[in-house]
Write an enzyme that holds these catalytic residues in place. Sequence first.
Site, short mmCIF file in Angstrom:
data_model
loop_
_atom_site.label_atom_id
_atom_site.label_comp_id
_atom_site.label_asym_id
_atom_site.label_seq_id
_atom_site.Cartn_x
_atom_site.Cartn_y
_atom_site.Cartn_z
CG HIS A 121 1.27 -24.14 40.92
ND1 HIS A 121 0.49 -23.64 40.20
CD2 HIS A 121 1.72 -23.28 41.79
CE1 HIS A 121 0.39 -22.23 40.52
NE2 HIS A 121 1.03 -22.02 41.71
CD GLU A 122 3.57 -24.09 45.53
OE1 GLU A 122 4.51 -23.29 45.39
OE2 GLU A 122 2.28 -23.55 45.59
CG HIS B 104 5.65 -20.52 41.76
ND1 HIS B 104 5.45 -19.89 40.72
CD2 HIS B 104 4.63 -21.09 42.17
CE1 HIS B 104 4.30 -19.64 40.76
NE2 HIS B 104 3.54 -20.32 41.68
#
Length: 211
Positions: A69-70, A73
């Site tokens: 998820h990170e 980004h």
Amino acid sequence: MSSRYDRRQDATIRFSRRELRDLAAAWLALSIAFTIFIGRPPVLAAHPTWAARLFVVCIFSVGVAFMLHELAHKVTAIRFGQLAEFRADYSMLGVAIVGALAGFIFAAPGAVHHVGRITDRENGIIALAGPASNVALVGAFAPLLLFDGIVYSVGAFGVFVNAFLGAFNLIPFGPLDGRTVYRWHPGVFALAFGGSIALVAGVFLTIGFPI
């Protein structure tokens, strides 16, 4: 030709030593916290083999969900010409472990910080990339449900955690991704948030709680 365009053309994904350390620390701390929360300390102490198995399951399901998820980004921000790095929040990682010992879980491992000139659209897409990666991971983990044993456990935890994490981060509140997406485009937000809620409902109906 603008300097921003140059950065995009030359954009490569790099990781500093500090960032790699932060990623590893967040991955490990979250895996430990979820192992404690799910297994409960007395049970884990009484059944060390099962505790080790649960820890492996958490590393490859919960840990993967949060870290990818990170990284979604980060990769998206870099593609838009940003300087981007993940920074772990060590105080919140400590809260996650202490909270798990107390019987609750609160996971806020850190965030990807990015700087540079950017449009609202680009910022919205960067925010949306995290939850979108979780939706993709639901599909990636789902085939593991066809197997038995620890592989099934990794698949069930992976599907459940990614569906929940994607929907939770799309809540339009505070520092969550949903607020940035909503500010950029309410229509896109509505589709993404509605789809994520439907996905969570589908997961509940098919596999329920994997605990």
